[in-house]
Motif scaffolding. Structure first.
Motif, PDB file in Angstrom:
ATOM      1  N   ASN A 256       0.981  -1.155   0.044  1.00 12.61           N
ATOM      2  CA  ASN A 256       0.023   0.084   0.063  1.00 12.61           C
ATOM      3  C   ASN A 256       0.772   1.230   0.074  1.00 12.61           C
ATOM      4  OD1 ASN A 256      -2.611  -1.173   0.129  1.00 12.61           O
ATOM      5  ND2 ASN A 256      -1.923  -1.982   2.087  1.00 12.61           N
TER       6      ASN A 256
ATOM      7  N   ASP B 236       3.266   3.851  -1.697  1.00 16.19           N
ATOM      8  CA  ASP B 236       3.552   4.380  -3.300  1.00 16.19           C
ATOM      9  C   ASP B 236       5.144   4.425  -3.317  1.00 16.19           C
ATOM     10  OD1 ASP B 236       4.407   5.555  -5.496  1.00 16.19           O
ATOM     11  OD2 ASP B 236       2.409   6.955  -5.471  1.00 16.19           O
ATOM     12  N   HIS B 237       5.939   3.412  -3.698  1.00 17.22           N
ATOM     13  CA  HIS B 237       7.246   3.460  -3.587  1.00 17.22           C
ATOM     14  C   HIS B 237       7.825   4.668  -4.712  1.00 17.22           C
ATOM     15  CE1 HIS B 237       6.377  -0.304  -1.863  1.00 17.22           C
ATOM     16  NE2 HIS B 237       7.550  -0.457  -1.448  1.00 17.22           N
ATOM     17  N   ARG B 238       6.837   5.327  -5.312  1.00 14.16           N
ATOM     18  CA  ARG B 238       7.450   6.466  -6.022  1.00 14.16           C
ATOM     19  C   ARG B 238       7.642   7.421  -5.367  1.00 14.16           C
ATOM     20  NH1 ARG B 238       2.820   6.215 -10.232  1.00 14.16           N
ATOM     21  NH2 ARG B 238       2.044   5.932  -8.007  1.00 14.16           N
TER      22      ARG B 238
END
Length: 150
Positions: A7, A9-11
């Motif tokens: 869940n 957001d790795h960005r």
């Protein structure tokens, strides 16, 4: 999704950092916290396996010299960092101090603990030099650890 990191957001994150990933209240009333200790920027770089593996061994062993709250220290499958699981709900600053003390110990280590075929499932995959290089880089970025989001 059921998995906390799925869940995330790795960005939107900016490694290196230390982030509270989850806190669970157990039936008996105690608390367990899981901390995201991110060494590398997701989807941009990764820890090489010998460095990751050696950091896992070193941190798992040496962190317990500084805290009896350490339950587990394990690598992320994406090879960008580790999860540190602790008994209780320490403040971010306490976790940062534990990480700093432990990585400082890593810098003076002369060997990787349990890096042998009797105590390790892949003893050939270790590098003290690479682990110390990654620890030094993480320590050098100490001022950025609390800034999780890009």
């Amino acid at each position: 999704m059921n998995v906390e990191s799925f869940n995330l957001d790795h960005r939107a994150v900016a490694a290196p950092y230390i982030r509270l990933a989850s806190e669970k209240q157990l039936d008996g009333g105690s608390t367990i916290t899981k901390w995201d200790i991110r060494f590398k920027q997701p989807n941009a770089e990764a820890l090489e396996m010998p460095a990751l593996h050696s950091l896992e061994h070193l941190f798992a062993e040496l962190s317990r010299n500084h805290s009896d709250k350490v339950i587990d220290f394990g690598p992320m499958g994406c090879q960008t960092g580790f999860y540190l699981t602790l008994d209780g709900a320490p403040q971010w600053s306490e976790v940062a101090e534990l990480v700093e003390q432990t990585l400082t110990d890593v810098m003076s280590a002369e060997a990787v603990p349990a890096a042998n075929i009797e105590q390790c499932g892949w003893a050939a995959s270790h590098s003290l030099v690479d682990a110390q290089r990654e620890a030094a880089a993480f320590l050098a970025a100490r001022e950025a650890w609390e800034q999780v989001w890009a």
